[in-house]
Structures are given as structure tokens and as C-alpha cells.
Design a protein around this motif. Structure first.
Motif, PDB file in Angstrom:
ATOM      1  N   GLU A 306       0.818  -1.219   0.000  1.00  0.00           N
ATOM      2  CA  GLU A 306       0.000   0.000   0.000  1.00  0.00           C
ATOM      3  C   GLU A 306       0.858   1.278   0.000  1.00  0.00           C
ATOM      4  O   GLU A 306       0.534   2.254   0.660  1.00  0.00           O
ATOM      5  CB  GLU A 306      -0.964   0.002   1.201  1.00  0.00           C
ATOM      6  CG  GLU A 306      -2.099  -0.988   1.084  1.00  0.00           C
ATOM      7  CD  GLU A 306      -1.845  -2.248   1.891  1.00  0.00           C
ATOM      8  OE1 GLU A 306      -1.964  -3.341   1.308  1.00  0.00           O
ATOM      9  OE2 GLU A 306      -1.514  -2.145   3.075  1.00  0.00           O
ATOM     10  N   GLU A 333       1.822  -7.358   9.227  1.00  0.00           N
ATOM     11  CA  GLU A 333       0.742  -6.473   9.659  1.00  0.00           C
ATOM     12  C   GLU A 333       0.003  -7.138  10.820  1.00  0.00           C
ATOM     13  O   GLU A 333      -0.346  -8.311  10.742  1.00  0.00           O
ATOM     14  CB  GLU A 333      -0.233  -6.223   8.501  1.00  0.00           C
ATOM     15  CG  GLU A 333      -1.341  -5.242   8.837  1.00  0.00           C
ATOM     16  CD  GLU A 333      -2.076  -4.771   7.569  1.00  0.00           C
ATOM     17  OE1 GLU A 333      -2.007  -3.586   7.256  1.00  0.00           O
ATOM     18  OE2 GLU A 333      -2.689  -5.602   6.889  1.00  0.00           O
ATOM     19  N   HIS A 350      -0.663 -10.646   5.893  1.00  0.00           N
ATOM     20  CA  HIS A 350      -1.043  -9.570   4.980  1.00  0.00           C
ATOM     21  C   HIS A 350      -1.842 -10.212   3.880  1.00  0.00           C
ATOM     22  O   HIS A 350      -2.108 -11.412   3.927  1.00  0.00           O
ATOM     23  CB  HIS A 350       0.176  -8.800   4.456  1.00  0.00           C
ATOM     24  CG  HIS A 350      -0.179  -7.408   4.045  1.00  0.00           C
ATOM     25  ND1 HIS A 350      -0.378  -7.035   2.749  1.00  0.00           N
ATOM     26  CD2 HIS A 350      -0.436  -6.312   4.796  1.00  0.00           C
ATOM     27  CE1 HIS A 350      -0.715  -5.755   2.727  1.00  0.00           C
ATOM     28  NE2 HIS A 350      -0.769  -5.295   3.941  1.00  0.00           N
ATOM     29  N   HIS A 448       0.308   0.008  11.772  1.00  0.00           N
ATOM     30  CA  HIS A 448      -0.218  -1.367  11.672  1.00  0.00           C
ATOM     31  C   HIS A 448       0.687  -2.219  10.801  1.00  0.00           C
ATOM     32  O   HIS A 448       0.667  -3.435  10.893  1.00  0.00           O
ATOM     33  CB  HIS A 448      -1.648  -1.374  11.134  1.00  0.00           C
ATOM     34  CG  HIS A 448      -1.815  -0.668   9.820  1.00  0.00           C
ATOM     35  ND1 HIS A 448      -2.059   0.686   9.749  1.00  0.00           N
ATOM     36  CD2 HIS A 448      -1.746  -1.111   8.558  1.00  0.00           C
ATOM     37  CE1 HIS A 448      -2.159   1.044   8.465  1.00  0.00           C
ATOM     38  NE2 HIS A 448      -1.959  -0.032   7.728  1.00  0.00           N
ATOM     39  N   HIS A 449       1.458  -1.596   9.945  1.00  0.00           N
ATOM     40  CA  HIS A 449       2.485  -2.314   9.182  1.00  0.00           C
ATOM     41  C   HIS A 449       3.765  -2.354  10.015  1.00  0.00           C
ATOM     42  O   HIS A 449       4.129  -1.351  10.628  1.00  0.00           O
ATOM     43  CB  HIS A 449       2.816  -1.591   7.879  1.00  0.00           C
ATOM     44  CG  HIS A 449       1.790  -1.764   6.804  1.00  0.00           C
ATOM     45  ND1 HIS A 449       1.775  -0.997   5.671  1.00  0.00           N
ATOM     46  CD2 HIS A 449       0.753  -2.620   6.690  1.00  0.00           C
ATOM     47  CE1 HIS A 449       0.766  -1.372   4.898  1.00  0.00           C
ATOM     48  NE2 HIS A 449       0.129  -2.353   5.494  1.00  0.00           N
TER      49      HIS A 449
HETATM   50 MN    MN Z   1      -1.614  -3.382   4.728  1.00  0.00          MN
END
Ligand code: MN
Length: 501
Positions: A306, A333, A350, A448-449
Motif C-alpha cells: 500500500e 501487519e 497480509h 499497523h504495518h
Molecule cells: Mn496493509
């Protein structure tokens, strides 16, 4: 791909001319002996190169200039065997642009009680020579690591080794290049950041490329190359029947192989060290890169999904730091929780992109639908991560500066098999517990990553953050929420002042 013997640290000993040439000859001999021992130490992965004893300010500055210009030198180890008046070091230390470790050691391990005389005392006087050097470093507010103990002790060598790993990663960031295919996922906050400040403070460059450039590279993959890569897949993984040659969906795996060939070629030709993709920008790609990303990460590339270039860079840094050590590093993640009486767990995964370097066993190569992105089903490796202590870490942009946030965790085997989960995953127990760890993480604004690394220790990250002049919020077994909240407030003030305008 990553070999830390490509890097070196310089062993630098300070002295002065007060004691006569015989003493300086002995200092040089001892210095060379210590450097050779550190170079041969199992725990020190880089080369340790001895340098001539420094006795004058101009010599010190010249050596620093050489170190700054060297492409392979990642830092200095300094030691004052005798007394080296520290005003001699001001201009050199002021000019030094590479990390340094102050090794507070003594050539002789023990006092020779029955024989000690003033000659011995004058030679083995790091006990006060190193304090003089320590003062000027403190006065100049220089970031550095101080290691104390006899140079032949394995604990001392391990601490030096950890620092050399961080220094290699620091050097890799200074020369690192992140390629982005597509922008950040729309409207997401934490993957945003100031690329100019990242280049200035952290070192690496971040540049975007049209996904069409990647599509062009993929289109150039020759069928013979695809055939060879399919053979590699069949040798390395348990490939499901539908993806095997002649299987119903064999063409999807060939598509996946083309993506890997094109992506790898693009990264190699551009000299990139990390990259990002986004499922929102796949124009011209048949499927979201899954297998290709997993294999490129295994080979040492950093990755962030992302458009997350900060995590991509951090995955790369942790791969450099842990090069040659067992365990693996992956993009990760925090996905979902197991809030159970047996103890809270985090299931991390992920959509696809988990590095096979953390797999517990031989991965399965499978194909499943992806519920987002609107493309063909992507091929991917599926496995459970192996058990063991690890660190999940992220770097976030607070607006005026960067912050690293790291949690010490224990990856465990999943309590039960996960037959319907079509992605690679890791299950872990954060220290000291989920309530403290996740609470601290959220107060600190951690992403969150993350980058999940097994051989990485708090010492590696502490050394690395220090070299980057960046705050590190470490959440380990001793974490306490109230202390952490205070520390975050103090650090806001300290780092704002330390950075200056
Ligand atoms: Mn992600």
C-alpha cells in the motif's frame, strides 16, 4: 545478496608523544593485536581494519576525512590505550559523519601485582585516558555507543558486533533507494510521510514509478526464463496441482513468474534496495504481485504494501542488520486478535506479502481469490512462521520528526491449524502482555504495518536509532504504560530541541 564482510569498521587508537617512541610502538602493536582479534571474532560480521596510532589533531582530522569518504567504512571504533588529550579530538569528532563506538578496554587483562611499575601504568592507562575522551564526546553531545570490558570477552565482542550490524544498516540506508509503484493507499494516514526529511535524516531516497514502467519490464520476460523459474518453483515449494504444468491454472503461475522476472529486473537495473506496491494501482498487471514480492524479500529487498515506503525501508534495514543470522525478516501487519484465557495472541499476516525467510517449513504455492483490487487471482506462498523471539518494528512520521516503535514478541505455533486461511501468517504473544504492548504501541502511534525480525535484538535497534538520531520507543517485558507516556512527552521536547530549527 547481503554480505556484511563487504563493510569494514576502522580500529582507531589515540595516544600522544609524552611517553616516548617505545611506548608508542607498544601501543601500535597492542592496537593491531586487538583489531585482529575483533576481525576474527565470530560475533563481529564486518571486517575490522587497524589504523595507525593517532597522536596529533591533524592526523585525527585526516583519518576522519578518509573515513567519511570511504565507501566501505561504516564506522570507527575508538580506544585510548594511553592518555590522548581530548582537545586534539574536537575538530576530528566534529567532522565525523559516520557512527563511532567507544571501546573502553585495556590491553592487559589483569594487574601483574608483583611486577607492576610505572612503565606498565603509563602504558595501560585507558582507565583515565578513555574518560578524557568520553568527556569531550559528552561535551559535544555526540551520539555513540560505549562498550566496556576486556576486548577478548565474547560479551564485549557481541556488543561490538551488534553495533557493526546497525552501522552496516545505517550505511545501507544512506545509499539506499526505494522504488514505489503507485502512491500510498488513498486516505491512509500512517503510511504517509516526508520523503525529503527521510532523505536528509534517514538517508535513503524514495521515488515513484508509473506501474506502466513495471508492466514494460514484465512484458520483456522471455518464455525460456519463465520455464526455468517454474522449474525453480517446483523444486522449492509444494505447488498445488492446479498450478503445475498442465494444470487448470498453470497460466496463472506463469503470469506470477513473469511478474517476478520483470520486477526483479526493474529493481536490479535501478539499483534499488526496497520497493512498494499498492493494490489500488495495478493498471496493466494481471494480478497483485504476491509470490514475486515474497521471493524478492527473501533475497534481501525491503518491501512495504500500500505504498508504505517507510516500512519497506525498515524491512531492508532489519535484513541488513540480521544478515547471516538465522531467523528471517518479513513485512508484517497486525491483523486479528485471539483474546483467550490461555493468553492473548496476535495473528499477523497480509493479503499476500509475507517473506518466506520466516517460514516454519516448506511453503505451499497456492492460488486463491483476492477480495480487493479487482484483478485475477494472485499466486502466493502459504505457510506458518516459525516459533521464537522476535521484534516487530515500525517507523512513523510525527510531522516534525520520525519515531521508531518496536515491540518484543514471542512467535508461537498457532493453537490449531488454519486450513481455510489462504495466506502466510505468524502468531505471536507480545511482551509483557497484549494489553501493555498494544496499549503502548497505540500511545506511541506505531504503524499497523511492521517489519518482523527474529535475529534482531533491542540492542541492534537501539544502536541503529542512535545512529539515525531518531527516537526509539521500545516495548519489552519491562514496559509500563505510565512510564511510557511520560517518556513520550519528554522525548517530544528533547528531540525538538536536539533537532534545532
Ligand atoms: Mn496493509
Amino acid at each position: 545478496m547481503l554480505n556484511l564482510r563487504d563493510f569494514e569498521v576502522w580500529f582507531v587508537t589515540g595516544s600522544q608523544h609524552l611517553y616516548g617512541p617505545d611506548t608508542l610502538t607498544a601501543v601500535a602493536r597492542h592496537s593491531g593485536e586487538i583489531a585482529a582479534a575483533l576481525d576474527a571474532a565470530t560475533d563481529i560480521p564486518v571486517r575490522v581494519v587497524p589504523k595507525p596510532v593517532l597522536t596529533r589533531p591533524d592526523e585525527i582530522l585526516r583519518l576522519v576525512d578518509e573515513a567519511n569518504a570511504s565507501e566501505t567504512c561504516v564506522g570507527l571504533i575508538t580506544w585510548m590505550h594511553t592518555f590522548s588529550p581530548a582537545r586534539m579530538w574536537i575538530s576530528g569528532l566534529d567532522a565525523l559523519r559516520k557512527p563511532f563506538l567507544h571501546l573502553h578496554t585495556q590491553f592487559n587483562r589483569e594487574i601483574p601485582w608483583s611486577e607492576i611499575d610505572m612503565d606498565f601504568m603509563n602504558l595501560n592507562q585507558a582507565a583515565h585516558g578513555d574518560r578524557e575522551f568520553g568527556f569531550i564526546a559528552a561535551r559535544m553531545r555526540l551520539e555513540r555507543k560505549v562498550v566496556v570490558g576486556h576486548w577478548a570477552d565474547t560479551q564485549v565482542q557481541a556488543r561490538i558486533g551488534a553495533w557493526t550490524r546497525a552501522a552496516a544498516a545505517r550505511r545501507d540506508w544512506e545509499t539506499g533507494k526505494v522504488a514505489r509503484f503507485g502512491d500510498n493507499m488513498r486516505d491512509v494516514a500512517v503510511t504517509e510521510g516526508d520523503k525529503l526529511e527521510a532523505q536528509r535524516r534517514l538517508g535513503f531516497t524514495v521515488n515513484g514509478f508509473g506501474v506502466g514502467d513495471l508492466v514494460g519490464s514484465i512484458a520483456e520476460a522471455a518464455e525460456t526464463q519463465v520455464d526455468a523459474l517454474i522449474a525453480t518453483y517446483l523444486a522449492e515449494y509444494d505447488v498445488v496441482p492446479e498450478l503445475r504444468p498442465g494444470g487448470q491454472r498453470a497460466e496463472s503461475l506463469r503470469d506470477g513468474a513473469r511478474i517476478e522476472l520483470g520486477l526483479r529486473r526493474f529493481l536490479e537495473e535501478g539499483g534499488f534496495t526496497a520497493f512498494t506496491t499498492t493494490f489500488e494501482d495495478l493498471h496493466g498487471l494481471s494480478q497483485l504481485p504476491g509470490l514475486a514480492v515474497q521471493r524478492l524479500m527473501r533475497d534481501g529487498y525491503g518491501f512495504g504494501a500500500e505504498g508504505d515506503w517507510k516500512t519497506a525501508a525498515f524491512v531492508r534495514a532489519m535484513k541488513v542488520m540480521s544478515a547471516g543470522l538465522p531467523g528471517g525478516v518479513s513485512f508484517m501487519e497486525d491483523y486479528t486478535y485471539h483474546l483467550a484465557e490461555s493468553g492473548d495472541l496476535i495473528l499477523g499476516a497480509h493479503m499476500l506479502e509475507v517473506c518466506e525467510s520466516i517460514a516454519a517449513g516448506r511453503p505451499r504455492l497456492e492460488i486463491h481469490p483476492l477480495s480487493i483490487g479487482g484483478k485475477q487471482d494472485p499466486v502466493r506462498l502459504v505457510f506458518d512462521a516459525h516459533a521464537g523471539p522476535a521484534i516487530a518494528a515500525s517507523v512513523v512520521d510525527l510531522g516534525q520528526r520520525f519515531r521508531m516503535v518496536a515491540a518484543v514478541v514471542d512467535v508461537v505455533a498457532p493453537e490449531q491449524p488454519l486450513p481455510r486461511l489462504p495466506v502466510a501468517r505468524a502468531t505471536w504473544r507480545p511482551r509483557p502482555d497484549l494489553a501493555t504492548s498494544a496499549g503502548a504501541w497505540i500511545y506511541a502511534g506505531g504503524s499497523h504495518h511492521t517489519s518482523l525480525g527474529y535475529a534482531i535484538t533491542p540492542e541492534h535497534l537501539s544502536d541503529f536509532a542512535s545512529m539515525c538520531g531518531t527516537e526509539l520507543v521500545l516495548i519489552d517485558e519491562n514496559a509500563r504504560i505510565d512510564e511510557l507516556r511520560s517518556t513520550l512527552r519528554w522525548n517530544d521536547v528533547y528531540y525538538s530541541i536536539a533537532r534545532g530549527l
